[in-house]
Design a protein around this motif. Structure first.
Motif, PDB file in Angstrom:
ATOM      1  N   SER A  74       0.844  -1.185   0.000  1.00 26.13           N
ATOM      2  CA  SER A  74       0.000   0.000   0.000  1.00 26.13           C
ATOM      3  C   SER A  74       0.885   1.242   0.000  1.00 26.13           C
ATOM      4  CB  SER A  74      -0.944  -0.020   1.199  1.00 26.13           C
ATOM      5  OG  SER A  74      -0.208   0.020   2.397  1.00 26.13           O
ATOM      6  N   HIS A  75       0.288   2.341  -0.445  1.00 24.19           N
ATOM      7  CA  HIS A  75       1.001   3.612  -0.564  1.00 24.19           C
ATOM      8  C   HIS A  75       0.219   4.697   0.151  1.00 24.19           C
ATOM      9  CE1 HIS A  75       3.378   1.615  -3.624  1.00 24.19           C
ATOM     10  NE2 HIS A  75       2.273   1.306  -4.259  1.00 24.19           N
ATOM     11  N   GLN A  76       0.937   5.699   0.623  1.00 24.83           N
ATOM     12  CA  GLN A  76       0.328   6.852   1.263  1.00 24.83           C
ATOM     13  C   GLN A  76       1.040   8.082   0.719  1.00 24.83           C
ATOM     14  OE1 GLN A  76       1.636   9.177   3.854  1.00 24.83           O
ATOM     15  NE2 GLN A  76      -0.336  10.204   3.738  1.00 24.83           N
ATOM     16  N   TYR A  77       0.270   9.123   0.387  1.00 22.83           N
ATOM     17  CA  TYR A  77       0.839  10.325  -0.211  1.00 22.83           C
ATOM     18  C   TYR A  77       0.340  11.573   0.509  1.00 22.83           C
ATOM     19  CZ  TYR A  77       1.971   7.292  -4.170  1.00 22.83           C
ATOM     20  OH  TYR A  77       2.467   6.291  -4.966  1.00 22.83           O
ATOM     21  N   ASP A  78       1.200  12.587   0.537  1.00 28.60           N
ATOM     22  CA  ASP A  78       0.827  13.916   0.998  1.00 28.60           C
ATOM     23  C   ASP A  78       0.989  14.877  -0.171  1.00 28.60           C
ATOM     24  OD1 ASP A  78       0.366  13.133   3.670  1.00 28.60           O
ATOM     25  OD2 ASP A  78       2.486  13.384   4.174  1.00 28.60           O
ATOM     26  N   LYS A  97      -9.385  10.090  -1.656  1.00 29.11           N
ATOM     27  CA  LYS A  97      -8.487   9.200  -0.909  1.00 29.11           C
ATOM     28  C   LYS A  97      -7.948   9.844   0.362  1.00 29.11           C
ATOM     29  CE  LYS A  97      -8.260   5.732  -3.854  1.00 29.11           C
ATOM     30  NZ  LYS A  97      -9.274   4.723  -3.693  1.00 29.11           N
ATOM     31  N   LYS A 116      -7.492  11.089   4.217  1.00 30.06           N
ATOM     32  CA  LYS A 116      -7.749  10.414   5.501  1.00 30.06           C
ATOM     33  C   LYS A 116      -9.093  10.816   6.105  1.00 30.06           C
ATOM     34  CE  LYS A 116      -2.965   9.698   6.841  1.00 30.06           C
ATOM     35  NZ  LYS A 116      -1.885  10.056   7.759  1.00 30.06           N
ATOM     36  N   SER A 122      -3.689  14.425   2.632  1.00 27.65           N
ATOM     37  CA  SER A 122      -2.918  13.325   3.217  1.00 27.65           C
ATOM     38  C   SER A 122      -3.778  12.084   3.037  1.00 27.65           C
ATOM     39  CB  SER A 122      -2.635  13.591   4.692  1.00 27.65           C
ATOM     40  OG  SER A 122      -1.794  12.589   5.215  1.00 27.65           O
ATOM     41  N   THR A 123      -3.338  11.182   2.181  1.00 25.76           N
ATOM     42  CA  THR A 123      -4.195  10.069   1.794  1.00 25.76           C
ATOM     43  C   THR A 123      -4.180   8.928   2.795  1.00 25.76           C
ATOM     44  OG1 THR A 123      -2.537   8.808   0.536  1.00 25.76           O
ATOM     45  CG2 THR A 123      -3.739  10.550  -0.653  1.00 25.76           C
ATOM     46  N   ILE A 124      -5.194   8.106   2.674  1.00 21.07           N
ATOM     47  CA  ILE A 124      -5.217   6.813   3.342  1.00 21.07           C
ATOM     48  C   ILE A 124      -4.200   5.925   2.639  1.00 21.07           C
ATOM     49  CG2 ILE A 124      -7.642   6.977   4.049  1.00 21.07           C
ATOM     50  CD1 ILE A 124      -8.332   5.251   1.556  1.00 21.07           C
ATOM     51  N   ASN A 125      -3.886   4.792   3.215  1.00 21.93           N
ATOM     52  CA  ASN A 125      -3.066   3.802   2.511  1.00 21.93           C
ATOM     53  C   ASN A 125      -3.940   3.135   1.463  1.00 21.93           C
ATOM     54  OD1 ASN A 125      -0.670   4.138   3.991  1.00 21.93           O
ATOM     55  ND2 ASN A 125      -1.443   2.834   5.608  1.00 21.93           N
ATOM     56  N   GLN A 144       5.663   5.687   0.962  1.00 24.36           N
ATOM     57  CA  GLN A 144       5.175   7.036   1.231  1.00 24.36           C
ATOM     58  C   GLN A 144       5.841   8.042   0.295  1.00 24.36           C
ATOM     59  OE1 GLN A 144       5.565   8.307   5.274  1.00 24.36           O
ATOM     60  NE2 GLN A 144       4.371  10.155   4.948  1.00 24.36           N
TER      61      GLN A 144
END
Length: 132
Positions: free
Chosen positions: A22-26, A45, A47, A67-70, A120
């Motif tokens: 999984s990925h998370q991005y800001d 996507k 949070k 700030s996304t969810i995973n 991330q």
């Protein structure tokens, strides 16, 4: 017999390494202009759920807007990549104080991207006077 154990271990590690993660991005925006800019953005996507917002950014101000969810990339990949921009946000748009729209487009190669940790990444849009 030990050789088979090592081969099995190597095979398992290779399989785990090739699996998607999984990925998370800001997403950050920076106003490098001499005037306020108005930013509109939308993400499903974030949070906090689906967000669609408009904010005003003062000169020299920097702000995290998403700030996304995973989530899993499509197609699944183990790499955190700028290609996920269309999953991260539907749009990010800016207008200057004179009402001109920015030429800096979301998902363009002019948007800065960096991997900050495993899984991330960060996008940064830097708006300058030349963008309007």
């Amino acid at each position: 017999m030990k050789c088979y154990n090592y081969l099995f271990l190597i095979l398992v590690l290779l399989l785990l390494a090739s699996c998607s993660q999984s990925h998370q991005y800001d997403v950050y925006v920076k106003n490098d202009t001499d005037d306020n800019i108005t930013l509109s953005y939308k993400s499903d996507k974030d949070k906090n759920g689906v967000i669609e917002n408009t904010i005003v950014l003062s000169p020299d101000e920097r702000k995290k807007i998403i700030s996304t969810i995973n989530f899993e990339s499509d197609p699944p990949t183990s790499n955190t990549t700028a290609d996920d921009c269309s999953i991260v946000a539907e749009y990010v748009r800016a207008t200057n104080g004179s009402g001109r729209n920015s030429k800096l487009k979301w998902c363009s190669d002019q948007v800065e991207f960096q991997v900050v940790d495993i899984g991330q990444g960060e996008f940064t849009l830097r708006y300058t006077d030349a963008d309007f």
